[in-house]
Write a protein that holds these residues in place. Structure first.
Motif, PDB file in Angstrom:
ATOM      1  N   GLY A 131      -4.191  -8.660  -9.296  1.00 56.07           N
ATOM      2  CA  GLY A 131      -5.436  -9.071  -9.937  1.00 56.07           C
ATOM      3  C   GLY A 131      -6.582  -8.093  -9.734  1.00 56.07           C
ATOM      4  O   GLY A 131      -7.710  -8.378 -10.144  1.00 56.07           O
ATOM      5  N   THR A 132      -6.310  -6.920  -9.153  1.00 57.76           N
ATOM      6  CA  THR A 132      -7.392  -5.984  -8.831  1.00 57.76           C
ATOM      7  C   THR A 132      -7.259  -4.580  -9.421  1.00 57.76           C
ATOM      8  O   THR A 132      -8.142  -3.748  -9.193  1.00 57.76           O
ATOM      9  N   PRO A 133      -6.193  -4.236 -10.176  1.00 57.98           N
ATOM     10  CA  PRO A 133      -5.963  -2.808 -10.465  1.00 57.98           C
ATOM     11  C   PRO A 133      -7.081  -2.122 -11.222  1.00 57.98           C
ATOM     12  O   PRO A 133      -7.360  -0.939 -10.985  1.00 57.98           O
ATOM     13  N   PHE A 134      -7.733  -2.821 -12.135  1.00 56.34           N
ATOM     14  CA  PHE A 134      -8.707  -2.126 -12.973  1.00 56.34           C
ATOM     15  C   PHE A 134     -10.082  -2.028 -12.309  1.00 56.34           C
ATOM     16  O   PHE A 134     -10.855  -1.135 -12.655  1.00 56.34           O
ATOM     17  N   ARG A 135     -10.364  -2.889 -11.333  1.00 56.99           N
ATOM     18  CA  ARG A 135     -11.556  -2.648 -10.521  1.00 56.99           C
ATOM     19  C   ARG A 135     -11.350  -1.412  -9.648  1.00 56.99           C
ATOM     20  O   ARG A 135     -12.231  -0.555  -9.547  1.00 56.99           O
ATOM     21  N   ARG A 136     -10.164  -1.304  -9.049  1.00 52.80           N
ATOM     22  CA  ARG A 136      -9.876  -0.107  -8.249  1.00 52.80           C
ATOM     23  C   ARG A 136      -9.930   1.149  -9.123  1.00 52.80           C
ATOM     24  O   ARG A 136     -10.418   2.196  -8.698  1.00 52.80           O
ATOM     25  N   SER A 193      -0.310  -0.557 -12.265  1.00 52.02           N
ATOM     26  CA  SER A 193      -1.127   0.234 -13.192  1.00 52.02           C
ATOM     27  C   SER A 193      -2.128   1.115 -12.452  1.00 52.02           C
ATOM     28  O   SER A 193      -2.442   2.219 -12.915  1.00 52.02           O
ATOM     29  N   TRP A 194      -2.650   0.636 -11.321  1.00 53.48           N
ATOM     30  CA  TRP A 194      -3.618   1.436 -10.571  1.00 53.48           C
ATOM     31  C   TRP A 194      -3.002   2.724 -10.023  1.00 53.48           C
ATOM     32  O   TRP A 194      -3.521   3.820 -10.286  1.00 53.48           O
ATOM     33  N   PRO A 195      -1.887   2.673  -9.279  1.00 53.02           N
ATOM     34  CA  PRO A 195      -1.326   3.938  -8.797  1.00 53.02           C
ATOM     35  C   PRO A 195      -0.828   4.842  -9.918  1.00 53.02           C
ATOM     36  O   PRO A 195      -0.873   6.072  -9.785  1.00 53.02           O
ATOM     37  N   VAL A 196      -0.345   4.272 -11.018  1.00 51.20           N
ATOM     38  CA  VAL A 196       0.039   5.114 -12.156  1.00 51.20           C
ATOM     39  C   VAL A 196      -1.190   5.814 -12.721  1.00 51.20           C
ATOM     40  O   VAL A 196      -1.171   7.015 -13.001  1.00 51.20           O
ATOM     41  N   LEU A 197      -2.289   5.074 -12.881  1.00 45.82           N
ATOM     42  CA  LEU A 197      -3.512   5.673 -13.414  1.00 45.82           C
ATOM     43  C   LEU A 197      -4.059   6.764 -12.504  1.00 45.82           C
ATOM     44  O   LEU A 197      -4.671   7.730 -12.986  1.00 45.82           O
ATOM     45  N   ARG A 198      -3.843   6.654 -11.201  1.00 43.02           N
ATOM     46  CA  ARG A 198      -4.272   7.741 -10.304  1.00 43.02           C
ATOM     47  C   ARG A 198      -3.579   9.048 -10.677  1.00 43.02           C
ATOM     48  O   ARG A 198      -4.204  10.112 -10.707  1.00 43.02           O
ATOM     49  N   LEU A 217       4.481  -1.878 -19.553  1.00 41.01           N
ATOM     50  CA  LEU A 217       4.740  -3.264 -19.947  1.00 41.01           C
ATOM     51  C   LEU A 217       5.089  -3.997 -18.665  1.00 41.01           C
ATOM     52  O   LEU A 217       6.133  -3.722 -18.055  1.00 41.01           O
ATOM     53  N   VAL A 218       4.216  -4.923 -18.253  1.00 41.48           N
ATOM     54  CA  VAL A 218       4.334  -5.489 -16.912  1.00 41.48           C
ATOM     55  C   VAL A 218       4.464  -7.009 -16.938  1.00 41.48           C
ATOM     56  O   VAL A 218       4.254  -7.655 -17.958  1.00 41.48           O
ATOM     57  N   GLU A 219       4.811  -7.536 -15.759  1.00 41.19           N
ATOM     58  CA  GLU A 219       4.799  -8.962 -15.435  1.00 41.19           C
ATOM     59  C   GLU A 219       5.914  -9.772 -16.096  1.00 41.19           C
ATOM     60  O   GLU A 219       5.802 -10.984 -16.253  1.00 41.19           O
ATOM     61  N   VAL A 220       7.037  -9.133 -16.439  1.00 41.36           N
ATOM     62  CA  VAL A 220       8.210  -9.880 -16.888  1.00 41.36           C
ATOM     63  C   VAL A 220       8.936 -10.417 -15.664  1.00 41.36           C
ATOM     64  O   VAL A 220       9.354  -9.659 -14.789  1.00 41.36           O
ATOM     65  N   SER A 221       9.080 -11.748 -15.597  1.00 37.54           N
ATOM     66  CA  SER A 221       9.729 -12.394 -14.457  1.00 37.54           C
ATOM     67  C   SER A 221      10.942 -13.184 -14.949  1.00 37.54           C
ATOM     68  O   SER A 221      10.818 -14.327 -15.398  1.00 37.54           O
ATOM     69  N   PRO A 222      12.133 -12.566 -14.896  1.00 44.43           N
ATOM     70  CA  PRO A 222      13.325 -13.176 -15.483  1.00 44.43           C
ATOM     71  C   PRO A 222      13.664 -14.582 -14.994  1.00 44.43           C
ATOM     72  O   PRO A 222      14.181 -15.384 -15.798  1.00 44.43           O
ATOM     73  N   LYS A 247       0.834  -1.205   0.000  1.00 45.16           N
ATOM     74  CA  LYS A 247       0.000   0.000   0.000  1.00 45.16           C
ATOM     75  C   LYS A 247       0.873   1.261   0.000  1.00 45.16           C
ATOM     76  O   LYS A 247       0.591   2.221  -0.732  1.00 45.16           O
ATOM     77  N   LYS A 248       1.919   1.283   0.795  1.00 44.57           N
ATOM     78  CA  LYS A 248       2.835   2.428   0.780  1.00 44.57           C
ATOM     79  C   LYS A 248       3.503   2.552  -0.580  1.00 44.57           C
ATOM     80  O   LYS A 248       3.709   3.662  -1.085  1.00 44.57           O
ATOM     81  N   SER A 249       3.834   1.430  -1.190  1.00 42.91           N
ATOM     82  CA  SER A 249       4.470   1.469  -2.507  1.00 42.91           C
ATOM     83  C   SER A 249       3.548   2.112  -3.533  1.00 42.91           C
ATOM     84  O   SER A 249       3.997   2.890  -4.390  1.00 42.91           O
ATOM     85  N   CYS A 250       2.258   1.803  -3.458  1.00 40.59           N
ATOM     86  CA  CYS A 250       1.310   2.413  -4.397  1.00 40.59           C
ATOM     87  C   CYS A 250       1.286   3.933  -4.235  1.00 40.59           C
ATOM     88  O   CYS A 250       1.242   4.675  -5.241  1.00 40.59           O
ATOM     89  N   ASP A 251       1.327   4.412  -3.009  1.00 36.74           N
ATOM     90  CA  ASP A 251       1.350   5.864  -2.790  1.00 36.74           C
ATOM     91  C   ASP A 251       2.647   6.482  -3.302  1.00 36.74           C
ATOM     92  O   ASP A 251       2.648   7.591  -3.860  1.00 36.74           O
ATOM     93  N   ILE A 252       3.760   5.764  -3.127  1.00 32.26           N
ATOM     94  CA  ILE A 252       5.048   6.244  -3.649  1.00 32.26           C
ATOM     95  C   ILE A 252       4.987   6.332  -5.174  1.00 32.26           C
ATOM     96  O   ILE A 252       5.453   7.314  -5.780  1.00 32.26           O
ATOM     97  N   ILE A 253       4.414   5.318  -5.814  1.00 31.80           N
ATOM     98  CA  ILE A 253       4.311   5.310  -7.277  1.00 31.80           C
ATOM     99  C   ILE A 253       3.474   6.489  -7.758  1.00 31.80           C
ATOM    100  O   ILE A 253       3.870   7.225  -8.673  1.00 31.80           O
ATOM    101  N   THR A 254       2.317   6.696  -7.132  1.00 33.88           N
ATOM    102  CA  THR A 254       1.464   7.801  -7.558  1.00 33.88           C
ATOM    103  C   THR A 254       2.193   9.137  -7.423  1.00 33.88           C
ATOM    104  O   THR A 254       2.183   9.966  -8.348  1.00 33.88           O
ATOM    105  N   ALA A 255       2.845   9.359  -6.293  1.00 27.22           N
ATOM    106  CA  ALA A 255       3.557  10.624  -6.091  1.00 27.22           C
ATOM    107  C   ALA A 255       4.668  10.799  -7.123  1.00 27.22           C
ATOM    108  O   ALA A 255       4.881  11.901  -7.649  1.00 27.22           O
TER     109      ALA A 255
END
Length: 318
Positions: free
Chosen positions: A170-175, A133-138, A286-291, A103-111
């Motif tokens: 699994g929830t960003p676009f509902r939010r 994607s949700w905090p970026v979209l905010r 571009l998300v979800e790349v897991s090396p 949750k703190k990370s999402c706020d950091i991303i938005t800021a």
């Protein structure tokens, strides 16, 4: 001597100036700078996998995408796009998330993205799990108002919750819908497929106006006509592009956390991104790349190429 009136744009470091395996570890070996000031577009990483529900490792995604991007060259030979002749672009590094607190990370991303967008730059995000994607979209909606969305994915990512938590990959676009960030009549989900918990799993978005194009509707055909319809429907509205690498079949992109068979091809991925030309793109990810799940680096190589293709269709280029 008259002064050259042409602006001097950053250029990727070429393979004839420095061997491909050397040079800066930035996206396309571009110059790095601390902020988006003075940029038309910027590459930014979000090294996060704390929203992941299955296989981890997307915290390492931005680093490997940058590594594989060293083979990219500045000119798009298929489309004629020359982004580095028309846009000032740099790599502005990674968002310093709190890896122990989602949750703190999402706020950091938005800021962070509020600051990026304040300079007028268009962010191209290297993920990172899809929570981001949700905090970026905010931040995007705070600048542009509710936006259209092109969401390419195997999964709808509109869950109410995961393990009782409202914030996860699994929830960003509902939010985003609940927060009023999207123009639901201009949301397009492409490539959804696989098994579910109920027959209605993909209907939450449909019920709110989303257009859902399942993977089966994409099999054995070009997606250029689909993108023409999407462009017509979106018009001049600001639009965000979110591309989950698991939209591709695992034969092409095994390096991701939640693979599903029967996915899109790399050719269809190119058609989708190139089909965004002419839209008012205000951000892309571009998300979800897991090396760890693709030691060959091919998944990250595909991701790097798709991020370059996104750069090639941004507004401001002939």
């Amino acid at each position: 001597m008259p002064q050259d009136p042409r602006p001097r744009y950053n250029q990727p470091l070429g393979g004839n100036e420095m061997p491909r395996f050397g040079g800066p570890a930035t996206m396309m070996r571009l110059p790095q700078q601390e902020s988006a000031e003075g940029l038309d577009a910027c590459f930014v990483g979000i090294p996060m996998d704390i929203g992941t529900s299955n296989r981890p490792g997307t915290r390492l995604g931005p680093r490997q995408i940058r590594d594989e991007s060293r083979m990219l060259r500045p000119y798009n030979m298929a489309t004629g796009a020359a982004p580095f002749d028309h846009l000032q672009v740099a790599d502005i590094g990674d968002v310093a998330i709190n890896t122990f607190d989602l949750k703190k990370s999402c706020d950091i991303i938005t800021a962070t993205y509020v600051e990026i967008l304040s300079h007028g730059a268009i962010p191209l995000t290297l993920g990172g799990d899809h929570t981001l994607s949700w905090p970026v979209l905010r931040a995007v909606a705070a600048r542009h108002g509710p936006v259209a969305l092109i969401h390419v994915d195997a999964h709808a990512d509109t869950n109410e919750a995961m393990f009782g938590e409202e914030i996860a990959h699994g929830t960003p676009f509902r939010r985003a819908v609940e927060d009023g960030l999207l123009r639901c009549d201009k949301v397009f989900q492409i490539g959804l497929r696989g098994t579910g918990y109920a027959p209605e799993d993909f209907d939450w978005g449909r019920d709110r106006g989303f257009t859902v194009i399942p993977a089966e509707a994409c099999w054995h055909k070009s997606l250029a006509p689909v993108m023409a319809d999407i462009r017509a429907a979106i018009g001049d509205a600001p639009v965000y592009l979110s591309f989950d690498i698991d939209s591709l079949d695992p034969a092409f992109a095994p390096g991701t956390g939640t693979v599903e068979m029967g996915g899109l091809t790399t050719i269809q991925a190119l058609e989708i991104v190139r089909g965004c030309k002419g839209l008012n793109l205000v951000g892309c990810d571009l998300v979800e790349v897991s090396p760890p799940y693709d030691p060959s680096g091919n998944t990250a190589m595909i991701a790097a190429n798709l991020l370059y293709e996104m750069l090639c269709v941004l507004p401001g280029q002939p």
